[in-house]
Write an enzyme that holds these catalytic residues in place. Structure first.
Site, short mmCIF file in Angstrom:
data_model
loop_
_atom_site.label_atom_id
_atom_site.label_comp_id
_atom_site.label_asym_id
_atom_site.label_seq_id
_atom_site.Cartn_x
_atom_site.Cartn_y
_atom_site.Cartn_z
N ASP A 1 70.26 26.82 31.49
CA ASP A 1 69.23 26.09 30.76
C ASP A 1 69.83 25.55 29.46
OD1 ASP A 1 66.90 25.12 29.63
OD2 ASP A 1 65.69 26.84 30.21
N ASP A 2 69.90 24.23 29.34
CA ASP A 2 70.42 23.56 28.13
C ASP A 2 71.92 23.78 27.91
OD1 ASP A 2 67.81 22.83 27.76
OD2 ASP A 2 67.56 23.78 25.81
N CYS B 1 63.38 20.10 30.84
CA CYS B 1 63.29 21.24 31.76
C CYS B 1 62.52 21.02 33.06
CB CYS B 1 62.69 22.43 31.01
SG CYS B 1 63.71 23.01 29.63
N ARG C 1 64.02 20.46 36.96
CA ARG C 1 63.85 21.48 38.00
C ARG C 1 63.11 20.92 39.22
NH1 ARG C 1 65.13 26.31 35.15
NH2 ARG C 1 65.90 25.47 33.17
N LYS D 1 63.91 31.56 35.33
CA LYS D 1 62.86 30.68 34.80
C LYS D 1 62.40 29.66 35.85
CE LYS D 1 62.67 26.70 31.68
NZ LYS D 1 63.30 26.01 30.55
N HIS E 1 59.13 27.24 35.50
CA HIS E 1 58.71 26.08 34.71
C HIS E 1 58.26 24.89 35.57
CE1 HIS E 1 59.33 24.22 30.43
NE2 HIS E 1 58.07 24.19 30.86
N SER F 1 59.65 28.29 29.71
CA SER F 1 60.79 28.49 28.82
C SER F 1 60.64 29.72 27.93
CB SER F 1 60.98 27.25 27.93
OG SER F 1 61.34 26.13 28.69
N HIS G 1 69.25 28.32 26.55
CA HIS G 1 68.08 27.77 25.85
C HIS G 1 67.73 28.71 24.70
CE1 HIS G 1 63.93 26.47 25.18
NE2 HIS G 1 64.08 25.48 26.06
N ASP H 1 70.50 22.47 33.78
CA ASP H 1 69.32 21.63 33.98
C ASP H 1 69.35 20.36 33.13
OD1 ASP H 1 68.84 22.81 31.47
OD2 ASP H 1 66.68 23.03 31.83
N ASN H 2 70.13 20.34 32.05
CA ASN H 2 70.29 19.15 31.21
C ASN H 2 71.33 19.47 30.15
OD1 ASN H 2 67.06 20.12 30.39
ND2 ASN H 2 68.68 20.38 28.87
N LYS I 1 70.30 16.66 25.09
CA LYS I 1 69.02 16.89 25.76
C LYS I 1 67.94 15.94 25.24
CE LYS I 1 65.44 20.47 26.17
NZ LYS I 1 65.16 21.92 26.01
#
Length: 465
Positions: free
Chosen positions: A31-32, A71, A75, A124, A126, A149, A217, A268-269, A289
């Site tokens: 994540d991130d 996010c 996903r 996660k 989301h 998140s 994240h 994810d990004n 992001k």
């Protein structure tokens, strides 16, 4: 001693055999995490030996992109093989959302279940926190993790959000209605232990595991195993994620299914640069992001499948998280849903180290919410005029900075020679711009742009649908 020809035939036959079997699949989704946050993509200040090993034994994908650089949309692209706007997910769901990923969509977990796979998710979600939207309603036999998140809780540094308590869930059961910082330090370990246990339990049965880590994240929490082990908190977090990868690879070897398992590691990004030293690195890319520049959309990706994926190879072809669903479907020998547009491409030839006669993916559309911001074909990227957010200045130590605003004019970039998107070549290649403009118009007709509705968009899930 084998002759070179016999060696080659032995390798090709073993590769063909493993490719014909239904492999286990593990997708590790950070994540991130920024493009340059791990050793194989240029990280500095800490080491990632297990990811280094994964790259040495597998393949780096250097031009790998997400569906949208935030996010929930990202996903949804992974789960459905579609552009997020196509499946009605242009932005993030919140703890107060009454919507989620439509249960009518066919997820990657539901695809492999058609071929008898056991499915599990640890991490996660989301994509909607109401029961009808949760992972156990979207193809997963097991789920343990967070519904959204890890910063969507009362401890968010900006009190204006006023988030409710953040629950830890197993299936549809709330295990802990209000996790605390002392709980978050264990998330990476808990998810990893669950993954290893599932591998051991299903070593004689085809399985699919989706491991979407909460980290890196913000807020950042490392366990005692890694807290303070590197010069920065961010380095501690990445080091623990690397440990997690090592635990999984070791479990595959220990159970004797290493050569039967495709492992994909990606994000994810791009990094949340607003948080300064608690955000990651884009390396040579532009922005991060939330933007439609490469720093937001292009992420690190490594794939490993011993005996099938050539070791130590780089793939520079344009690829995306959307491509994983049709690829995994083909490996599991499942037909894609009829009469349902899927935007992903089957990239098995790239994974097998083959040279396809033509590009498997030629185009990519960069959306921000419902707005088309850029169009990619081959090495060329046309960016439409728009205003975007940048840190100005960034925050530090878990406190976010303040966003500034910048505007970009219509620009044409050649990413093979200018991956940082610094030189506008629009005036020099007007014919290329016209070709990309035509592709952009097709995207608007298909998916929409702003207030313009696309012809082939499907709705998000709503309560009571």
């Amino acid at each position: 001693m084998k002759t070179p020809l016999i060696c080659l035939l032995t390798f090709l036959s073993s590769t063909l055999l493993s490719a014909q079997e239904k492999p286990n699949v593990i997708i590790i989704f950070c994540d991130d995490m920024g493009y340059a946050d791990i050793g194989p993509f240029g990280a500095e200040g800490y080491e990632t030996p297990n990811l280094d090993r994964m790259a040495e034994e597998g393949m780096r994908f250097t031009d790998f992109h997400v569906g949208v650089s935030v996010c929930s949309p990202s996903r949804s692209a992974l789960m459905t093989g579609c552009y997020p706007l196509r499946v009605g997910v242009p932005g993030n769901f919140s703890p107060r959302s009454a919507t989620g990923l439509n249960p009518d969509e066919v997820t990657i977990a539901e695809i492999v279940k058609q071929s008898g796979y056991a499915t599990a998710m640890y991490g996660k979600w989301h994509l909607g926190h109401k029961p009808e939207f949760l992972p156990t309603s979207q193809g997963f036999d097991e789920w343990f993790g967070l519904p959204y998140s890890n910063d969507m809780w009362p401890y968010h540094p900006d009190p204006r959000y006023n988030f409710p308590d953040l629950p830890l869930m197993e299936g549809e059961t709330i295990l802990n209605p209000a996790i605390l910082p002392k709980d978050q330090v264990h998330l990476t370990t808990w998810y990893t232990e669950r993954t290893v246990s599932f591998i051991e339990k299903n070593k004689d049965h085809a399985f699919f595991i989706y491991l979407p880590h909460a980290m890196p994240h913000v807020p950042l929490y490392a366990s005692d195993k890694y807290a303070g082990k590197t010069p920065t908190v961010y380095g501690d977090i990445i080091s623990e994620i690397d440990w997690s990868v090592g635990q999984i690879l070791d479990a595959l070897q220990r159970t004797g299914i290493d050569e039967k398992t495709l492992v994909v590691f990606t994000s994810d990004n791009g990094p949340w640069l607003l948080y300064g030293n608690h955000g990651g690195s884009v390396g040579p890319l532009r922005e991060g992001k939330g933007t439609q520049f490469e720093g937001g959309f292009r992420v690190p990706c490594i794939m490993r499948w011993p005996g099938t994926i050539p070791a130590g190879r780089d793939c520079n072809a344009l690829t995306a998280t959307m491509d994983l669903l049709p690829t995994v479907a083909a490996l599991a020998r499942v037909e894609l849903p009829a009469k349902r547009i899927i935007d992903g491409k089957d990239i098995r030839p790239l994974i097998f180290g083959e040279e396809p006669k033509s590009a498997l993916r030629e185009t990519l559309y960069y959306y921000g919410g419902k707005n088309l911001r850029a169009v990619r074909k081959g090495p060329w990227k046309l960016v439409y005029p728009h205003t975007y957010s940048v840190p100005g200045p960034p925050g530090a130590d878990g406190i976010h900075g303040q966003y500034g605003r910048r505007t970009i004019e219509k620009s044409l970039f050649h990413l093979e020679t200018d991956v940082g998107e610094t030189r506008n070549l629009l005036a020099h290649y007007p014919e290329v711009a016209r070709e990309l403009e035509a592709l952009g118009e097709k995207a608007r007709q298909d998916l929409g742009d702003g207030e313009r509705e696309g012809a082939n968009r499907r709705p998000a899930g709503k309560l009571g649908n």
